[in-house]
Design an enzyme around this catalytic site. Sequence first.
Site, short mmCIF file in Angstrom:
data_model
loop_
_atom_site.label_atom_id
_atom_site.label_comp_id
_atom_site.label_asym_id
_atom_site.label_seq_id
_atom_site.Cartn_x
_atom_site.Cartn_y
_atom_site.Cartn_z
N ASP A 51 0.82 -1.21 0.00
CA ASP A 51 0.00 0.00 0.00
C ASP A 51 0.86 1.27 0.00
OD1 ASP A 51 -2.30 1.49 0.04
OD2 ASP A 51 -2.66 1.24 2.19
N GLY A 58 0.10 5.26 -4.54
CA GLY A 58 -0.52 6.51 -5.00
C GLY A 58 0.05 7.71 -4.25
N TRP A 61 2.88 7.92 -2.67
CA TRP A 61 4.30 8.06 -3.02
C TRP A 61 4.43 8.90 -4.30
CZ3 TRP A 61 7.33 6.81 -7.23
CH2 TRP A 61 8.71 6.73 -7.03
N THR A 75 -10.68 -7.27 -5.15
CA THR A 75 -11.97 -7.31 -5.86
C THR A 75 -12.59 -5.91 -5.92
OG1 THR A 75 -12.88 -8.05 -3.74
CG2 THR A 75 -12.62 -9.73 -5.42
N ASN A 125 -10.64 -3.10 -6.33
CA ASN A 125 -9.80 -2.18 -7.10
C ASN A 125 -10.32 -1.88 -8.50
OD1 ASN A 125 -6.65 -3.34 -5.61
ND2 ASN A 125 -7.92 -1.59 -5.07
N ARG A 139 1.83 -4.34 6.75
CA ARG A 139 1.13 -3.32 5.97
C ARG A 139 1.90 -2.01 6.07
NH1 ARG A 139 -5.14 -2.17 4.74
NH2 ARG A 139 -4.71 -0.60 3.15
#
Length: 252
Positions: free
Chosen positions: A30, A33, A35, A76, A78, A200
């Site tokens: 994760d 985006g 970054w 599912t 995304n 995570r």
Amino acid sequence: MAFWHRKKRPAAGAEPDLTRLPRHIGIIMDGNGRWAKKRGLPRTAGHAAGAETFRTIAYRCRDLGIPYLTVYAFSTENWKRPVEEVSAIMDLLRKYLLEALEKMEKDGFRIRFFGDLEALPPELRTLCLETEETGAAVAGAKYQINVCLNYGGRDEILRAARAWGRDVLAGRQGVEDLTDEVFSRYLDSRAVPDPDLIIRPSGELRLSNFLPWQSAYAEFYFTDVLWPDFSPAVLDAALVDFQRRQRRFGGV
Ligand code: FPP
């Protein structure tokens, strides 16, 4: 230091004990985006950087001798993203799978997919099946990467429940014989040990439908580092932290 770090974190640069490594690590990749946004780049550049990190960390796990790595590549949910972003992620998957197909045998690893591959673009689906087949034939592979693709944990459990139900109706399974070991054989993760450690990055403190059945006794490691910046040193820190935990599996 964020509030979830109840215990002091290990000193930077601490090295994991190679005799007590997790057998299976799960990673929610994760922060791609954010970054990219921080650098004024399109989100797709974040995914490209994240895919490079995936390669680096996958080889690092193999080199450490960790037998299983599972990564969350596409959920599912995304599909709700803009079509250009979805197709950029699919293109990256294609590129890295083609590379993996070439290297699997030489580098001694195999790849499996968790998720419902039916909804993927047909050409990518075929590539996934070919990758699994080629991997299954790699003699003596000591390392397996599971890529979660069009994956959702609840969806996985529902698909397993339907398959089990069909076996009950066909007389191949008995309702009273259902145990968690039997049910596990219907999951995408069949024959893979449960993850010991789930990581995570990017500061989110959620499981987001990632391996909910399999993570019942997993240890969790959260870090603010965004996935494209996740390095072998961050992995080492997660492993050292994991090795300081006492796992009781419900006992004392
Ligand atoms: C989450 O970050 C990342 C994804 C949904 C895609 C992950 C895909 C890759 C790393 C590329 C392909 C994978 C492989 C295995 C080659 P985000 O976009 O939700 O980040 P944000 O929360 O900062 O917006």
